[in-house]
Scaffold this motif. Structure first.
Motif: not given
Length: 149
Positions: A41-69
């Motif tokens: 979990v911790d490693s996965y969450i770190d990778d998600i936040y790495l991707r989050e730091s590169q650009g927002q994943t909230g696409i509008g209309h109350y929806v977010a699509i966080p992701h990261g390899k």
């Protein structure tokens, strides 16, 4: 692989009680871990936040699509969480988020291709205002799956 084949009720929570982005990501990552989609979990969450730091994943209309390899992903999947009251998130329209699609994708090329296909399919559905409204109002996993049928 299409969206319907990865919708797994074990990683869908339509009554999530997260009060912020961190709680939402941690809750959904925990569901992915419990269902065998990720190893750490911790490693996965770190990778998600790495991707989050590169650009927002909230696409509008109350929806977010966080992701990261992430190397901690053992199986491609999408955890979905819905909250009653919007939570703060960096979004394109400046509104908060009520619906989160958390992608679990590995680092290899095949996973990357699958990720792009799933992301495109989700994005197509989320581009339809009626579909977004139906997702926001989904009371059961079956309601949610029906939007992608």
């Amino acid at each position: 692989m299409d969206i319907k084949s990865v919708l797994d009720e074990r990683v869908i929570d339509l009554n999530m009680t997260a009060k912020n982005k961190k709680e939402a990501i941690e809750h959904l990552a925990g569901k992915l871990k419990d269902a065998g989609y990720i190893a750490d979990v911790d490693s996965y969450i770190d990778d998600i936040y790495l991707r989050e730091s590169q650009g927002q994943t909230g696409i509008g209309h109350y929806v977010a699509i966080p992701h990261g390899k992430s190397d901690s992903v053992t199986q491609v999947g999408i955890a979905i969480g819905k909250v009653q009251d919007e939570i703060e998130w960096e979004t394109l329209d400046g509104k908060g988020v009520k619906l989160i699609f958390l992608f679990a994708v590995g680092n290899d090329n095949e996973n990357a291709k699958t990720h792009l296909r799933l992301l495109a399919e989700v994005a197509r559905t989320l581009g339809n205002d009626d579909a977004v409204e139906a997702l926001l109002n989904a009371g059961t996993v079956e309601d949610l799956k029906a939007v992608f049928a």
